[in-house]
Design a protein around this motif. Structure first.
Motif, PDB file in Angstrom:
ATOM      1  N   HIS A  42       0.859  -1.189   0.000  1.00  0.00           N
ATOM      2  CA  HIS A  42       0.000   0.000   0.000  1.00  0.00           C
ATOM      3  C   HIS A  42       0.888   1.228   0.000  1.00  0.00           C
ATOM      4  CE1 HIS A  42       0.401   0.619   4.483  1.00  0.00           C
ATOM      5  NE2 HIS A  42       0.565  -0.679   4.456  1.00  0.00           N
ATOM      6  N   ASN A  43       0.311   2.386  -0.317  1.00  0.00           N
ATOM      7  CA  ASN A  43       1.096   3.603  -0.533  1.00  0.00           C
ATOM      8  C   ASN A  43       0.674   4.771   0.346  1.00  0.00           C
ATOM      9  OD1 ASN A  43       1.106   2.059  -3.349  1.00  0.00           O
ATOM     10  ND2 ASN A  43       2.957   3.296  -3.235  1.00  0.00           N
ATOM     11  N   ALA A  44      -0.004   4.484   1.446  1.00  0.00           N
ATOM     12  CA  ALA A  44      -0.371   5.522   2.407  1.00  0.00           C
ATOM     13  C   ALA A  44      -0.547   4.859   3.765  1.00  0.00           C
ATOM     14  CB  ALA A  44      -1.651   6.232   1.993  1.00  0.00           C
ATOM     15  N   TRP A  45      -0.357   5.644   4.837  1.00  0.00           N
ATOM     16  CA  TRP A  45      -0.684   5.146   6.178  1.00  0.00           C
ATOM     17  C   TRP A  45      -2.159   5.403   6.435  1.00  0.00           C
ATOM     18  CZ3 TRP A  45       2.883   2.092   7.802  1.00  0.00           C
ATOM     19  CH2 TRP A  45       4.236   2.356   7.561  1.00  0.00           C
ATOM     20  N   ASP A  46      -2.893   4.367   6.753  1.00  0.00           N
ATOM     21  CA  ASP A  46      -4.336   4.495   6.971  1.00  0.00           C
ATOM     22  C   ASP A  46      -4.789   3.329   7.829  1.00  0.00           C
ATOM     23  OD1 ASP A  46      -7.109   4.670   6.833  1.00  0.00           O
ATOM     24  OD2 ASP A  46      -7.120   5.278   4.723  1.00  0.00           O
ATOM     25  N   ASN A  47      -5.325   3.635   9.011  1.00  0.00           N
ATOM     26  CA  ASN A  47      -5.704   2.538   9.916  1.00  0.00           C
ATOM     27  C   ASN A  47      -6.960   1.801   9.471  1.00  0.00           C
ATOM     28  OD1 ASN A  47      -7.944   4.109  10.883  1.00  0.00           O
ATOM     29  ND2 ASN A  47      -6.618   5.102  12.395  1.00  0.00           N
ATOM     30  N   ALA A  48      -7.558   2.245   8.342  1.00  0.00           N
ATOM     31  CA  ALA A  48      -8.713   1.534   7.801  1.00  0.00           C
ATOM     32  C   ALA A  48      -8.316   0.456   6.797  1.00  0.00           C
ATOM     33  CB  ALA A  48      -9.669   2.517   7.133  1.00  0.00           C
ATOM     34  N   ILE A  49      -7.033   0.383   6.426  1.00  0.00           N
ATOM     35  CA  ILE A  49      -6.586  -0.657   5.493  1.00  0.00           C
ATOM     36  C   ILE A  49      -6.672  -2.015   6.179  1.00  0.00           C
ATOM     37  CG2 ILE A  49      -4.649  -1.530   4.135  1.00  0.00           C
ATOM     38  CD1 ILE A  49      -3.669   1.341   3.846  1.00  0.00           C
ATOM     39  N   GLU A  50      -7.295  -2.960   5.496  1.00  0.00           N
ATOM     40  CA  GLU A  50      -7.449  -4.298   6.065  1.00  0.00           C
ATOM     41  C   GLU A  50      -6.093  -5.000   6.157  1.00  0.00           C
ATOM     42  OE1 GLU A  50     -10.057  -6.050   7.296  1.00  0.00           O
ATOM     43  OE2 GLU A  50     -11.176  -4.170   7.197  1.00  0.00           O
ATOM     44  N   PRO A  51      -5.800  -5.627   7.293  1.00  0.00           N
ATOM     45  CA  PRO A  51      -4.524  -6.356   7.406  1.00  0.00           C
ATOM     46  C   PRO A  51      -4.471  -7.536   6.446  1.00  0.00           C
ATOM     47  CG  PRO A  51      -5.936  -6.785   9.311  1.00  0.00           C
ATOM     48  CD  PRO A  51      -6.597  -5.692   8.525  1.00  0.00           C
ATOM     49  N   ILE A  52      -3.277  -7.826   5.948  1.00  0.00           N
ATOM     50  CA  ILE A  52      -3.115  -8.951   5.026  1.00  0.00           C
ATOM     51  C   ILE A  52      -2.819 -10.245   5.764  1.00  0.00           C
ATOM     52  CG2 ILE A  52      -2.361  -7.462   3.141  1.00  0.00           C
ATOM     53  CD1 ILE A  52       0.514  -8.370   3.704  1.00  0.00           C
TER      54      ILE A  52
END
Length: 302
Positions: A9-19
């Motif tokens: 991913h290319n941004a810090w965002d706590n909404a990104i689902e963990p892989i």
């Protein structure tokens, strides 16, 4: 656990689902992409540097959910091993770097990496000291945040000592921590003055643990001896009341000295300083002037 470099991913965002989820104390192997996100290759030119899409730079692999990690905890990351690619790139990117005004044009050098060195220029090999340029956890503030500047939560810190044998301790900002990493370098100087080191892909083996309620106020690092330079060095200085201006003066003087001693083009001397010279704050107590120094091992000057 082995994670491929396609999961970036290319941004810090706590909404990104963990892989993936990992248990405290677990080891994992993570593949990282180069800092251009695949926009540059061994056959690239300066024109490709000028056309870089900054929305794609510094991709990080992740995020990884660390089970049980919560705000106020410390995430303890041991870098166990690291293998870099067989080629890397170093560039002067227009508008980017400590001496951007001095070097406004795009410039690129592609290095062959092997046998403990990276050939920045024909006949000039810099020692390979692998490091992770970007490693951090998700910030608690909602939304997407640029991956370029570092923060309390880590990120694009570009500390050349975060490599094999090092321990990094980060504060946890959100449940699960959401750890990501990328931006590997085969070599880099403290300061990374032109904005790039020897940028490459890598495979990194980590162990991740949690210390309850022990979040540091800022990232902490325990270094490995292999990241310390011990050879005789050429040192230039910048002196004045502004540390940023002094840093520029020290770097500018080093570039000029390299070019004068070797006949190297100043822009290539700038790249060499970025991948192998270390900026240091040498003195901040004798007001009104402070001293920044730039150190380059003499063995790199033919």
């Amino acid at each position: 656990m082995h994670i491929r470099r396609a999961s970036v991913h290319n941004a810090w965002d706590n909404a990104i689902e963990p892989i993936a989820a990992i248990a405290p104390g677990a080891e994992l192997t993570v593949e990282t992409a180069d800092a251009s996100g695949g926009q540059l290759g061994p056959a690239s030119s300066a024109a490709d540097v000028a056309a870089l899409d900054f929305g794609r730079v510094n991709p990080v692999t992740g995020p990884f959910l660390v089970e049980g990690a919560a705000p106020g905890d410390a995430l303890v990351i041991d870098v166990l091993d690291m293998a870099v690619g067989d080629w890397g790139w170093t560039a002067c990117i227009p508008g980017f770097g400590l001496l951007a005004d001095d070097f406004p044009d795009a410039h690129l050098r592609v290095s062959a990496i092997g046998d403990g060195g990276a050939e920045l220029l024909p006949g000039l090999r810099v020692p390979v000291v692998p490091m992770i340029g970007t490693i951090g956890v998700a910030p608690p503030e909602p939304g997407a945040h640029s991956i370029v500047p570092p923060r309390r939560w880590g990120g694009n810190m570009d500390v050349r000592h975060i490599g094999p044998g090092a321990r990094l301790v980060l504060p946890v900002g959100v449940d699960g921590a959401l750890l990501s990493l990328g931006d590997a370098h085969a070599a880099m100087g403290d300061g990374e003055v032109c904005g790039t080191g020897v940028e490459t892909d890598a495979t990194v083996r980590l162990r991740v643990d949690v210390r309850r309620g022990a979040a540091p106020s800022t990232p902490l690092i325990e270094t490995d001896p292999r990241t310390q330079r011990t050879g005789a060095a050429l040192v230039t200085t910048g002196i004045g009341p502004d540390l940023m201006a002094a840093s520029r003066d020290a770097a500018r003087a080093l570039v000029a000295e390299i070019a004068a001693r070797t006949g190297m083009a100043p822009v290539d001397a700038y790249l060499l300083a970025s991948v192998a010279a270390d900026l240091k704050i040498s003195e901040v107590v004798d007001a009104p002037n402070w001293i920044v120094s730039a150190h380059l091992e003499l063995s790199l000057l033919p």
